[in-house]
Design an enzyme around this catalytic site. Structure first.
Site, short mmCIF file in Angstrom:
data_model
loop_
_atom_site.label_atom_id
_atom_site.label_comp_id
_atom_site.label_asym_id
_atom_site.label_seq_id
_atom_site.Cartn_x
_atom_site.Cartn_y
_atom_site.Cartn_z
NE ARG A 36 4.15 15.12 0.62
CZ ARG A 36 3.96 14.47 1.61
NH1 ARG A 36 4.35 14.62 2.71
NH2 ARG A 36 2.89 13.53 1.61
CE LYS A 217 -6.74 -3.02 9.33
NZ LYS A 217 -6.86 -1.92 10.43
N GLY A 374 0.22 6.07 -0.74
CA GLY A 374 1.45 6.14 -0.31
C GLY A 374 2.18 4.96 -0.96
P1 AMP Z 1 -2.76 0.38 2.56
O1 AMP Z 1 -2.13 1.47 3.23
O2 AMP Z 1 -4.04 -0.17 2.97
O3 AMP Z 1 -2.59 0.57 1.00
O4 AMP Z 1 -1.90 -1.00 3.01
C1 AMP Z 1 -0.57 -1.05 2.69
C2 AMP Z 1 0.06 -2.06 3.46
O5 AMP Z 1 -0.58 -3.30 3.20
C3 AMP Z 1 1.62 -2.47 3.22
O6 AMP Z 1 2.22 -1.98 4.28
C4 AMP Z 1 1.66 -3.71 2.90
O7 AMP Z 1 2.54 -4.61 3.65
C5 AMP Z 1 0.30 -4.35 3.38
N1 AMP Z 1 -0.27 -5.66 2.97
C6 AMP Z 1 -0.31 -5.92 1.66
N2 AMP Z 1 -0.65 -7.06 1.41
C7 AMP Z 1 -0.74 -7.86 2.55
C8 AMP Z 1 -0.94 -9.05 2.90
N3 AMP Z 1 -1.17 -9.97 2.04
N4 AMP Z 1 -0.83 -9.39 4.24
C9 AMP Z 1 -0.74 -8.41 5.04
N5 AMP Z 1 -0.43 -7.06 4.89
C10 AMP Z 1 -0.44 -6.83 3.51
#
Ligand code: AMP
Length: 418
Positions: A36, A217, A374
């Site tokens: 950054r 999610k 991120g």
């Molecule tokens: P986000 O911040 O919504 O982009 O989510 C990122 C997180 O999703 C990461 O920490 C991953 O470990 C988690 N993630 C990705 N795929 C899966 C999965 N199949 N089951 C549980 N967590 C997941």
């Protein structure tokens, strides 16, 4: 709106909102990743090279009091001086008028953490259900104007170069702009580049255009997906959100992540995609784990036949092959969110493969590729591919909101978006 490229800072004092919210090494207190700081250098150097002086302001972390040595920007002075030579420091961002006044051409003054004052965020530091909360919030709103006016009084021009906080209406990111005339406020190079990259995919995308959405999610990404449905040709879905879709389609998902209250929404998205002619690619197969652990036992199954008691934590070979084909034949790609739990090596393969495919699309197919959020940025860096894609966004939340089609207060304050 004026552009920094054409502006001459000679003899001017510029107050620059930078994003120096950098991680510190817990033991040594040193800056552990200076991305950054490096991101802000082109703007600061331009001001200095023109013969102006720069007043830098930023937040770091979430301090709860004023002052809080743990969050003092004093700690990052050596990391800045490494690139810019000796700088000055104002230990209180609201009491820096003398130092600002005495600045000479070519000099740089760093203000202490803006969030030592609750006025920066305009949010009371108490629980929301506290009976005094609403009154305190009202009082802070007007105090925020005074706070921003004070910062504005130090300088002749305002430059916002902190994309990571552009989606927040804070004192230094939006309110301060009211105290500068239109020809005395502008974006820095970093924000300009972010906007150029995002506007290119939102308004001027070459086809085929593929969006890759992953992460935990559906609920976090739903608005982005909806906004992109009217623009993309292909939507690839991976990561934890896969299973809400698979379940909605009647598949067996074992104990995979699932948002039971979003099943209807998942079906709505699929129907809307169909109506708009967008091809949706869900994973075909998955690597499953018997528990959420880096050393879990694994097996592979069709994505809609997850064995009872197992959870899908990564995409498997057939999915990787299909996703790679779609990505590498695209001309525009946007990627947000990992394909699996890439923090565990056993479940990182799908995300690495997608990172490689995005790089290949850029290098071999001349695609414009934008990576944001991120975790996908971390995945690109982990695979050492950051310089093989077109643009890596610095602002996860800000980028998602822009992609949702929302107005970002920090951008609107200068560009006048409505
Ligand atoms: P986000 O911040 O919504 O982009 O989510 C990122 C997180 O999703 C990461 O920490 C991953 O470990 C988690 N993630 C990705 N795929 C899966 C999965 N199949 N089951 C549980 N967590 C997941």
């Amino acid at each position: 709106m004026i552009l920094i490229d054409n502006f001459n800072f000679a003899g001017k004092k510029a107050i620059i909102r930078v994003d120096f919210n950098v991680p510190l090494n817990k033991e040594t207190g040193e800056v552990s990743d200076d991305t950054r700081i490096r991101g802000a250098l082109p703007t600061i150097k331009k001001v200095i090279a023109d013969g102006g002086c720069a007043i830098l302001m930023s937040h770091m972390g979430r301090p709860k009091q004023n002052p809080d040595p743990k969050y003092s920007l004093k700690q990052i002075i050596p990391a800045i001086e490494k690139y810019l030579g000796k700088i000055q420091f104002a230990p209180d961002c609201q009491k820096a008028e003398e130092q600002a006044k005495n600045l000479k051409a070519g000099e740089i003054l760093l203000l202490e953490n803006l969030r030592f004052y609750a006025e920066e965020e305009g949010k009371p530091r108490m629980e929301k259900d506290d009976p005094a909360y609403e009154d305190a919030k009202k009082a802070l709103k007007s105090a925020q104007k005074d706070f921003a006016k004070k910062l504005a009084s130090y300088a002749d021009v305002y430059v916002n170069d902190a994309f990571g906080t552009a989606h927040r209406k804070h004192g230094s990111t939006a309110v301060i702009a009211d105290y500068f005339a239109d020809d005395a406020k502008m974006f820095g190079f970093l924000i300009n580049n972010e906007l150029k990259a995002m506007d290119k995919v939102l308004g001027d995308a070459q086809r085929p255009f593929t969006a890759i959405m992953g992460g935990a999610k559906v609920s976090d990404k739903i608005n982005v997906i909806k906004n992109l449905l009217g623009r993309v040709d292909n939507l690839i879905i991976g990561g934890g959100m896969t299973y809400t879709f698979v379940k909605a389609l009647g598949g067996q998902i074992g104990s995979s992540l699932c948002e039971a209250d979003k099943l209807d929404l998942a079906n709505e998205i699929l129907a809307e995609a169909k109506a708009k002619g967008v091809k949706v690619f869900l994973p075909i197969d998955a690597v499953n784990a018997d528990k959420f652990d880096k050393d879990a036992a694994t097996n592979t199954s069709d994505v809609d036949k997850t064995p009872e008691g197992w959870m899908g934590l990564d995409i498997a070979e057939k999915s990787i092959k299909q996703f790679t084909e779609v990505i590498t034949s695209s001309k525009t790609v946007i990627w947000n969110g990992p394909m699996g739990v890439f923090e565990f090596d056993k479940f990182a393969k799908g995300t690495s493969a997608v990172a490689q495919a995005v790089a290949d699309a850029t290098q071999k197919n001349g695609a414009f590729t934008l990576i944001g959020g991120g975790d996908s940025v971390a995945a690109i860096n982990k695979n050492r591919l950051a310089d093989k894609v077109s643009y890596v966004s610095t602002g996860g939340g800000a980028m998602l909101e822009y992609m949702e089609g929302k107005i970002l207060p920090g951008i609107a304050a200068i560009r006048g978006d409505k």
